[in-house]
Enzyme design. Structure first.
Site, short mmCIF file in Angstrom:
data_model
loop_
_atom_site.label_atom_id
_atom_site.label_comp_id
_atom_site.label_asym_id
_atom_site.label_seq_id
_atom_site.Cartn_x
_atom_site.Cartn_y
_atom_site.Cartn_z
N LEU A 243 0.71 -1.11 0.07
CA LEU A 243 0.07 0.00 0.04
C LEU A 243 0.95 1.24 -0.06
CD1 LEU A 243 -2.74 -0.89 2.52
CD2 LEU A 243 -2.90 -0.58 0.12
N GLY A 244 2.10 1.37 0.69
CA GLY A 244 2.72 2.46 0.64
C GLY A 244 4.04 2.11 1.62
N GLY B 228 7.29 5.48 7.44
CA GLY B 228 8.20 6.21 8.23
C GLY B 228 9.09 4.84 8.81
N PHE B 229 8.41 3.62 9.18
CA PHE B 229 9.59 2.80 9.80
C PHE B 229 9.31 1.44 8.85
CE2 PHE B 229 8.78 5.61 13.13
CZ PHE B 229 10.04 5.79 13.47
N GLY B 230 8.79 1.45 7.79
CA GLY B 230 8.41 0.27 7.00
C GLY B 230 7.51 0.33 6.07
N ASP C 108 3.36 13.85 15.52
CA ASP C 108 3.83 13.61 14.00
C ASP C 108 2.56 13.79 13.19
OD1 ASP C 108 5.63 13.54 12.02
OD2 ASP C 108 5.67 11.37 12.08
#
Ligand SMILES: *[C@@H]1O[C@H](CO)[C@@H](O)[C@H](O)[C@H]1NC(C)=O
Ligand SMILES: *[C@@H]1O[C@H](CO)[C@@H](O)[C@H](O)[C@H]1NC(C)=O
Ligand SMILES: *[C@@H]1O[C@H](CO)[C@@H](O)[C@H](O)[C@H]1NC(C)=O
Ligand SMILES: *[C@@H]1O[C@H](CO)[C@@H](O)[C@H](O)[C@H]1NC(C)=O
Ligand SMILES: *[C@@H]1O[C@H](CO)[C@@H](O)[C@H](O)[C@H]1NC(C)=O
Ligand SMILES: *[C@@H]1O[C@H](CO)[C@@H](O)[C@H](O)[C@H]1NC(C)=O
Ligand SMILES: *[C@@H]1O[C@H](CO)[C@@H](O)[C@H](O)[C@H]1NC(C)=O
Length: 852
Positions: A541-542, A545-547, A660
Site C-alpha cells: 500500500l505504501g 516512516g518505519f517500513g 507527528d
C-alpha cells in the site's frame, strides 16, 4: 616586624602610584580617540592619521589603525567600538602593513580610498573604476559596513570585499550571471591578517551548501540547506527566528545567505585554523559565546575516510569503515591508515552486469540497504516530481548510475550518480539513505544465520524438556487444554500467548503485556503471511516512516492493513511497543484502530483496520484526485481531525501528544472520514500538560512548531501548530514545504497570512473547489489555522477552543499574530520554473527530471 610593616607600606604606596599612572594613561587612551573621532565620515583632503578613528553614528563600530596580536605593523581595520575585547572584523591593507605610525587613510585624487605610508606611497587602494574626481565621501555605518559614495552612488563597500568575518547585512555569495564566487579568506595567523590557506563560500554547483576549502581543496561541507538548518551539521538548531535565510536566487541571480534583519549580536569568523565559528553576543554584551563551530571532530573533515566509507566519532578520534557491500580498494594502504583510495564495490550491481538494462539477465535484482543517521554524501541530484519514498526509490532503481537515494520529507528526493563521498555517521539526528547493492549482498550473513539457528534449536530443546516436564506434572489439565484447542479448529488470534511460540515471541510479547497491561490480540505470523500472500509487492500500500504497509485479507474475509517495521530500523522496537501500548487504550472514531500485532524473530508487525481511501496526502496533493475532495468533505475532514486530536489531548484515558501530525498520517475510510494514525512518536503526558523536552527531535519539518524544532520542547500546543499547518494545507491543496521553491522557506503559511491581511482569503482556496465554497466558512477556517501557527505556544488556542471556533457561526476570536517562523513571501512560481530551465542548460547540478 617594623621592617615588614615598612615594606608593606612601600608596596602599597608604589601600587597606588602605579594605579594612578595607569588610570591617567587609560584616561588619555580613551579620551584621545573620543576627541578626534567626532565624525563617522571620511572627506577628501581630510585624511585619517594613525591614532585617530571614526565611529559609526550609533557608536557601534569604529575604524582606524591597529596592530593585531604581537605584530608591530599598522593596519586599517574596523572593530567594535567600546568593547571589552578588541575584535577586528575587517582589514583594508591585509597584505601591506604600514611599518610605522606615520601612515594615513584617505580619499585619493581619483576618488578611491587609499592607505598611504609616511612618504605618501600607496599601500592599498579600493580600486573602484570610473569614479568622478572630487565627488567621493566615505562613511562607517552602524551595520559595520564602510561605504565609499561617489556622486551619490555606492562606488565601493567593505561588505562586498569580505575578509574573514561574516556580519549580518552582508550578501556574499555566488553570482549566477557572472559565475563569480565571492569567498571569505582566513588570516594567516592571529598576528597576521594576510590571506591564509582557508576560504569559505557557497558551493559553486548551487547545491545550497557552504564549503571551507584549504588551498582550494574541500575541507568541510555544511550539507544542504533545508530552509531552517544545514542538514550536514550535527544537531544544528535553527536560528530562523532571527531570520538567517537563503536568498531568493532565482530572482536576484545571486545565491547567498543573509539575515532578514540587521542584528549586530551575530558574527561568523573563519579562523586561521580553518574552523568556522558562529558567535553570539552574551546577554551582558561584553563577550561572545560560540553557537557552533565546524569542523571540530575528525569526521567533520571533508571525506576523511575516503569514498564509499563511513566515518564515526570515537571520542577525539574517528573510525573508518567501508559501506556494506564495499571493501578497501587497497587493503595494505587501508590498514596503514591511508584512506585516499577509499572503498570499492564487492559485487557488481545486477544492472551493471546486464549492460545497463534494469531488468537484467538472471540473478537477484538489486536492492536497497538502509543507512540511518548519516550526513548525506556530497554530489546529490535533486529529482523533481518524486513525492514520496517509493517514487524516489523507483527513480533510483530505474537508473543504473544511481548509487543511492534519500527521500527527505519537506525537501524531496535526492539521488547520487557519482561516488559517495564524505559520509559522517552522526551520533544523533542525521538523515536516512538507501544504498543500492547487488541482490546477493542481502543474504550473505551465513555465520549469523547459523548462530541464530543454533540458538533457536537450543531454546526449542529447553522448551521441549520444559513441556515434557509440565506434561508429566499436570497431564490431565494439558490434555483437556489440547482437546479444547483441537476442537476449536485453527484459532486466528491466539490470546493464550504462552504455549507453542518460539521463545523470542514469548519474551517480547510478555514485555508488551507487562508494560502496557495491553489486551491487544496477538496474531500468528503464518496467518499474516497468508493474508498478504507472503508480503507480495502487489499488496504493497505504501511506505511509512518505519517500513512498508501491505494490504491483507483474513481467512474470514476481513480486510486489514499490515505494517511491517523494517528489520534494519534500529529504533523500531521502541516505537513498536509505544504504538501497541498506546493505541490499545485509545478508542475514537477519528483514530485508526489497531486490530493486533505480531512478533516473529526480527519481524515486528502491526495490524490495522483497512482504510480503502488510504491517506489524505494521496488526494490533497494529487492533481488528478484533489477535486474528489469537495469543500464539504474538506470541512468534515478538518473537524474530524480536530475531534480526534481533542480526544487525544483531553478526553482519552491517557492524554496523549501525537508529535507527528501530517497529511500522510491522516487515513480516510470509505466515507472519507479521517482517522489519525501512526502513534510511533506519541507521548503520554501528565494532567498538567506542561511542556516536556526531548533530546531526539523527531517529526517532520514544515509541521514542527518553533519551540519543538528549536529547543525540543513539546506540549499539546505543538500538535495544535501541526494541526494549523494541516488545516491550511487542506484548504489550499498545497503542501507546506516542498523543495520546489527556490527560497526553500515555508511559504504556504506566509502566503496564507498575506492573503488574509489583504482580505483575499478566497485566493488561498484550492482552485478546483473555489467556486463552490462560502467565504464565511473559508475565513473562519483560515483564522483558526493562523491562530494555530502562531510562534508562541501560549498564543495558540487549545483544541477545545479550536472545535468551538470551527463549529459556531459567529464566534469571537482573537487576532492572530504574524508567524515569523513561517518565513518570507517569495515571487511567483512561474518565475522560478522558467529560471530553473535556464539553470539546467547552465549545467548546474540541481537536476530536474520531469519524465515518468
Ligand atoms: C588594485 O589594483 C592593483 C593594480 O591593478 C593591484 O595590484 C591591487 O592588488 C589592487 N588592490 C585591491 C585591493 O584589489
Ligand atoms: C579637486 O580639488 C582640488 C583641491 O580642492 C583641486 O585642486 C582640483 O582642481 C579639483 N579637481 C577637479 C577635477 O575638480
Ligand atoms: C599553507 O599551505 C601550504 C601548502 O600546503 C603550507 O606549506 C603552509 O605551511 C600553510 N600555511 C599555514 C599558515 O598553515
Ligand atoms: C539578535 O540576536 C539575539 C541573539 O541571537 C536575539 O536575542 C535578538 O532578539 C536578535 N535581535 C533582533 C532584532 O532580531
Ligand atoms: C595512499 O594510497 C594511494 C593509493 O590508494 C597511493 O597512491 C598513495 O601514494 C598513498 N599515500 C601514502 C601517503 O602512502
Ligand atoms: C555491453 O555493451 C557494450 C557496448 O554497449 C558491448 O561492447 C559489450 O559487449 C556488452 N557486454 C555484454 C556483457 O553484453
Ligand atoms: C541517471 O542519474 C544520473 C545521476 O543523477 C543522471 O545524470 C542521469 O541523467 C540519469 N539518467 C536518466 C536516464 O534519467
Amino acid at each position: 616586624m617594623a621592617m615588614a610593616m615598612a615594606g608593606l607600606n612601600a608596596i602599597s604606596c608604589s601600587t597606588v602610584s602605579k594605579f594612578l599612572f595607569a588610570y591617567s594613561l587609560l584616561f588619555v587612551v580613551f579620551f584621545l580617540p573620543a576627541f578626534t573621532s567626532a565624525s563617522n565620515t571620511l572627506l577628501p583632503g581630510e585624511p585619517l592619521h594613525d591614532g585617530s578613528t571614526i565611529v559609526s553614528l550609533g557608536r557601534i563600530f569604529e575604524l582606524g589603525f591597529f596592530s593585531p596580536g604581537s605584530s608591530t605593523g599598522r593596519y586599517v581595520g574596523i572593530w567594535y567600538h567600546n568593547f571589552s575585547t578588541f575584535t577586528v572584523l575587517w582589514v583594508a591593507n591585509r597584505e601591506s602593513p604600514v611599518p610605522d605610525r606615520s601612515g594615513s587613510f584617505a580619499i585619493a585624487a581619483d576618488g578611491n580610498l587609499v592607505v598611504l605610508d609616511g612618504r605618501n606611497g600607496v599601500l592599498w587602494s579600493s580600486n573602484a573604476s570610473s569614479l568622478s574626481p572630487n565627488a567621493s565621501t566615505a562613511e562607517i555605518l552602524d551595520t559595520g559596513n564602510f561605504v565609499l559614495n561617489n556622486s551619490g552612488k555606492v562606488a565601493w563597500q567593505s561588505f562586498d570585499n569580505p575578509g574573514n568575518t561574516y556580519l549580518p547585512g552582508m550578501k556574499i555569495g555566488l553570482d549566477l550571471v557572472t559565475n563569480v564566487n565571492q569567498v571569505f579568506t582566513s588570516w594567516r595567523s592571529e598576528d597576521d591578517p594576510s590571506p591564509g590557506n582557508f576560504t569559505l563560500g557557497m558551493a559553486p554547483d548551487m547545491s545550497t551548501q557552504i564549503f571551507i576549502w584549504e588551498n582550494g581543496k574541500p575541507r568541510w561541507r555544511s550539507g544542504r540547506w533545508n530552509g531552517q538548518v544545514f542538514i550536514g551539521i550535527q544537531d544544528m538548531v535553527p536560528t530562523y527566528i532571527y531570520g538567517f535565510k537563503l536568498s531568493d536566487f532565482a530572482r536576484e541571480k545571486k545565491m547567498y545567505f543573509y539575515y532578514t534583519e540587521f542584528n549586530s549580536s551575530h558574527r561568523y569568523v573563519l579562523g586561521p585554523d580553518g574552523v568556522e565559528r558562529h558567535l553570539i553576543l552574551n546577554d551582558d554584551a561584553q563577550g561572545w559565546h560560540q553557537y557552533w563551530a565546524q569542523p571540530i571532530l575528525e569526521c567533520e573533515i571533508y571525506n576523511r575516510c575516503g569514498n564509499y566509507a563511513t566515518c564515526s566519532d570515537k571520542g577525539n578520534s574517528s573510525e573508518c569503515r567501508c559501506l556494506k557491500g564495499f571493501v578497501p580498494q587497497s587493503t595494505p594502504e587501508w590498514l596503514a591508515g591511508n584512506r585516499t583510495g577509499g572503498c570499492v564495490r564487492r559485487m557488481p550491481l545486477q544492472c551493471e552486469r546486464s549492460n545497463g538494462s534494469a531488468t537484467g539477465v538472471g540473478g537477484k535484482p538489486d536492492g536497497f540497504y538502509l543507512m540511518q543517521g548519516v550526513k548525506l554524501p556530497d554530489f546529490s541530484d535533486w529529482v523533481a516530481g518524486s513525492n514520496n519514498d517509493s517514487q524516489c526509490r523507483n527513480t533510483c532503481m530505474k537508473n543504473c548510475s544511481c548509487r543511492a537515494y534519500s527521500y527527505i520529507e519537506g525537501m524531496g528526493c535526492f539521488i547520487w550518480g557519482r561516488e559517495l563521498a564524505d559520509i559522517h555517521l552522526f551520533s544523533s539526528s542525521g538523515n536516512d539513505m538507501y544504498l543500492r547493492l547487488a541482490g546477493s549482498e542481502f543474504n550473505d550473513d551465513k555465520g549469523l544465520a547459523g548462530y541464530a539457528i543454533a540458538v533457536i534449536a537450543v531454546s526449542a530443546v529447553v522448551l521441549l524438556v520444559g513441556c515434557v516436564f509440565l506434561l508429566w506434572k499436570c497431564k490431565r489439565r494439558m490434555e483437556a487444554f489440547f482437546r479444547r484447542k483441537m476442537n476449536r479448529q485453527e484459532n486466528l488470534v491466539d490470546r493464550s500467548g504462552s504455549v507453542g511460540h518460539p521463545s523470542t515471541t514469548f519474551y517480547a510479547e510478555n514485555d508488551i503485556h507487562e508494560q502496557g497491561k495491553s489486551d491487544v490480540p496477538l496474531f500468528n505470523f503464518r496467518i499474516i503471511e497468508e493474508a498478504t500472500t507472503n508480503f507480495s509487492p502487489s499488496n504493497l500500500l505504501g511506505e511509512g516512516g518505519f517500513g512498508p504497509v501491505y494490504k491483507g485479507v483474513l481467512p474470514e474475509g476481513q480486510e486489514i492493513a499490515v505494517k511491517r517495521l523494517s528489520q534494519s530500523s534500529g529504533q523500531g522496537m521502541e516505537e513498536f511497543k509505544n504504538e501497541v501500548i498506546l493505541i490499545a487504550k485509545l478508542q475514537h472514531r477519528n483514530l485508526v484502530r489497531l486490530l493486533g500485532f505480531c512478533i516473529q524473530r526480527e519481524d515486528k508487525i502491526l495490524v490495522y483496520e483497512y482504510m480503502p481511501n488510504r491517506s489524505l496526502d494521496a488526494f490533497l496533493f494529487d492533481q488528478s484526485r484533489k477535486h474528489l475532495l469537495n469543500w464539504k468533505t474538506r470541512i468534515s475532514i478538518i473537524e474530524g481531525i480536530a475531534r480526534g486530536l481533542l480526544y487525544l489531548h483531553r478526553d482519552s484515558r491517557l492524554r496523549v501528544i501525537h508529535r507527528d501530525l501530517k497529511a500522510s498520517n491522516i487515513l480516510l475510510d470509505e466515507e472519507m472520514n479521517p482517522k489519525i494514525s501512526d502513534f510511533g512518536m506519541a507521548r503520554i503526558f501528565g494532567s498538567d500538560g506542561n511542556e516536556s523536552t526531548t533530546k531526539r527531535v523527531v517529526g517532520t519539518y514544515g509541521y514542527m512548531s518553533p519551540e519543538y524544532a528549536m529547543q525540543g520542547l513539546f506540549s499539546v500546543k505543538s500538535d495544535v501548530y501541526s494541526f494549523g499547518v494541516l488545516l491550511i494545507e487542506i484548504v489550499s491543496g498545497i503542501r507546506n514545504s516542498t523543495y520546489n521553491h527556490p527560497q526553500l522557506s515555508l511559504n504556504l503559511l506566509a502566503y496564507a497570512w498575506k492573503l488574509w491581511n489583504e482580505d483575499d482569503v478566497m485566493e488561498l482556496v484550492d482552485p478546483c473547489i473555489r467556486d463552490k465554497c462560502s467565504i464565511r466558512e473559508v475565513s473562519r477556517c483560515i483564522i483558526v489555522g493562523l491562530l494555530c501557527i502562531q510562534d508562541r505556544a501560549n498564543d495558540r488556542p487549545t483544541m477545545s477552543s479550536v472545535m468551538l471556533m470551527l463549529e459556531s457561526e459567529n464566534c469571537v476570536h482573537p487576532m492572530p499574530r504574524q508567524p515569523t517562523f513561517a518565513g518570507e513571501m517569495s515571487q511567483s512560481e512561474t518565475d522560478s520554473t522558467s529560471f530553473d530551465q535556464k539553470l539546467i542548460s547552465a549545467n548546474a547540478s540541481i537536476t530536474i527530471l520531469t519524465g515518468r
